[in-house]
Scaffold this active site. Structure first.
Site, PDB file in Angstrom:
ATOM      1  N   ASP A 127       5.338  37.783   6.708  1.00 13.31           N
ATOM      2  CA  ASP A 127       4.594  36.869   5.847  1.00 13.31           C
ATOM      3  C   ASP A 127       5.038  35.455   6.197  1.00 13.31           C
ATOM      4  O   ASP A 127       6.163  35.058   5.898  1.00 13.31           O
ATOM      5  CB  ASP A 127       4.886  37.172   4.368  1.00 13.31           C
ATOM      6  CG  ASP A 127       4.066  36.279   3.444  1.00 13.31           C
ATOM      7  OD1 ASP A 127       3.565  35.230   3.900  1.00 13.31           O
ATOM      8  OD2 ASP A 127       3.930  36.637   2.253  1.00 13.31           O
TER       9      ASP A 127
ATOM     10  N   LYS B 107      -7.304  21.802   6.803  1.00 12.61           N
ATOM     11  CA  LYS B 107      -7.716  21.843   8.208  1.00 12.61           C
ATOM     12  C   LYS B 107      -7.727  20.443   8.812  1.00 12.61           C
ATOM     13  O   LYS B 107      -7.421  20.267   9.995  1.00 12.61           O
ATOM     14  CB  LYS B 107      -9.084  22.525   8.336  1.00 12.61           C
ATOM     15  CG  LYS B 107      -9.048  24.014   7.999  1.00 12.61           C
ATOM     16  CD  LYS B 107      -8.049  24.769   8.876  1.00 12.61           C
ATOM     17  CE  LYS B 107      -8.124  26.268   8.706  1.00 12.61           C
ATOM     18  NZ  LYS B 107      -7.155  26.980   9.557  1.00 12.61           N
TER      19      LYS B 107
ATOM     20  N   ALA C 247      -9.255  19.940   3.527  1.00 10.37           N
ATOM     21  CA  ALA C 247      -8.133  19.001   3.693  1.00 10.37           C
ATOM     22  C   ALA C 247      -6.990  19.635   4.479  1.00 10.37           C
ATOM     23  O   ALA C 247      -6.341  18.976   5.299  1.00 10.37           O
ATOM     24  CB  ALA C 247      -7.635  18.534   2.322  1.00 10.37           C
TER      25      ALA C 247
ATOM     26  N   TYR D 112      -9.283  23.446   1.165  1.00 10.10           N
ATOM     27  CA  TYR D 112      -9.345  24.135   2.464  1.00 10.10           C
ATOM     28  C   TYR D 112      -9.662  23.118   3.556  1.00 10.10           C
ATOM     29  O   TYR D 112      -8.966  23.054   4.582  1.00 10.10           O
ATOM     30  CB  TYR D 112     -10.419  25.235   2.431  1.00 10.10           C
ATOM     31  CG  TYR D 112     -10.715  25.812   3.796  1.00 10.10           C
ATOM     32  CD1 TYR D 112      -9.785  26.623   4.441  1.00 10.10           C
ATOM     33  CD2 TYR D 112     -11.911  25.537   4.455  1.00 10.10           C
ATOM     34  CE1 TYR D 112     -10.041  27.140   5.700  1.00 10.10           C
ATOM     35  CE2 TYR D 112     -12.179  26.049   5.711  1.00 10.10           C
ATOM     36  CZ  TYR D 112     -11.243  26.848   6.334  1.00 10.10           C
ATOM     37  OH  TYR D 112     -11.489  27.357   7.580  1.00 10.10           O
TER      38      TYR D 112
END
Ligand SMILES: NC(=O)c1ccc[n+]([C@@H]2O[C@H](COP(=O)([O-])OP(=O)(O)OC[C@H]3O[C@@H](n4cnc5c(N)ncnc54)[C@H](OP(=O)(O)O)[C@@H]3O)[C@@H](O)[C@H]2O)c1
Length: 258
Positions: A68, A163, A161, A159
């Protein structure tokens, strides 16, 4: 023959070592398979062991490594696993990522933190952990952004932001590492077949609705296939791609133009 004179039609990664995160599905699985077919030994990382095993079953060059990436020690442990096994790291593909639909009115601190932990912090820590080995090999990093890293996405601002952040990290690292010969680029896929929508918690009916509306917006008239993205990861990782760094390459059937 110098590396620049190589036949670029046939990327040869024989003897090289790659780490691919999110290798148990979608773009990451297609990337792990493409790099292994080109001769690389690939450490495929993700949380689900069975999903990674299913990827590894496609090629003997792929080793499943469950982790993880949000766990604090995971990035260092992943880099260590690759070097203990093969002694080097040539290519890091920071592909694992998640989408979150979150309109402004529903902004939730824990969801924002979880999204950035996976999409921004984990790639940063993994790149840092792999860096000494990438320096040794004059290796390369390929980050996976999104069309929405540089165009707005109403209802999924965080999301988009996250990226945008990975795109700017790509440019900064490219400049920082250029003197050491480490290239850093990003791919920005448009809507691509994968588990991303269901992983974001959408119902089957919502997934079908989103897919239909995305396909209708894309000039080439359809969503992408993971392998159509993976082929570009392969090109960016190709040791013959010697003079490209700091770029974000959008692969989205023309969506960015609309
Ligand atoms: N598909 C698209 O339309 C699209 C468009 C633009 C950009 N992208 C980007 O492309 C990348 C790949 O996504 P995909 O579309 O192939 O979706 P996907 O099938 O959902 O793949 C995401 C992968 O990340 C892994 N992952 C998630 N959380 C993790 C964690 N905490 N630690 C380690 N691994 C984790 C998942 O495996 P486990 O669940 O087993 O951990 C999964 O294999 C993402 O960065 C995504 O944002 C996708």
């Amino acid at each position: 023959m110098t590396e620049t004179q190589q036949d670029h039609q046939h990327t040869d990664l024989t003897g090289r070592v790659a780490i691919v995160t999110g290798a148990g599905s979608g773009i990451g699985r297609a990337t792990a398979i493409a790099l292994a077919r080109a001769g690389a030994r690939v450490l495929g990382v993700g949380r689900r062991h069975e999903a990674l095993q299913a990827t590894a079953a496609h090629h003997p060059g792929i080793v499943a490594h469950p982790a993880d990436l949000r766990a604090p020690d995971a990035p260092a442990e992943v880099a260590r696993a690759a070097t203990q096994r093969w002694g080097r790291i040539d290519v890091l593909v920071n592909n694992a990522g998640a989408t979150a639909m979150m309109p402004l009115a529903e902004t939730d601190a824990d969801r924002v933190a979880a999204l950035f932990a996976l999409n921004v912090t984990a790639p940063s820590l993994l790149a840092a952990a792999a860096l000494p080995h990438l320096r040794d090999q004059r290796g390369t990093i390929v980050n996976v952004s999104s069309t929405y890293g540089h165009r707005p996405m109403p209802g999924a601002a965080h999301y988009a932001a996250s990226k945008a952040a990975i795109e700017q990290l790509t440019r900064c690292w490219a400049l920082e590492l250029a003197p050491e010969g480490v290239r850093v680029n990003a791919l920005a896929p448009g809507p691509t077949e994968s588990e991303a929508l269901s992983a974001a918690g959408l119902t089957e009916a919502d997934v079908a609705r989103v897919k239909e509306s995305e396909a209708a917006q894309i000039p080439l008239g359809r969503r992408g296939e993971p392998d159509e993205v993976a082929q570009w990861v392969l090109r960016l990782a190709d040791p013959g791609t010697t003079w490209l760094t700091g770029q974000v390459l959008t692969i989205d059937g023309g969506l960015e133009l609309t």
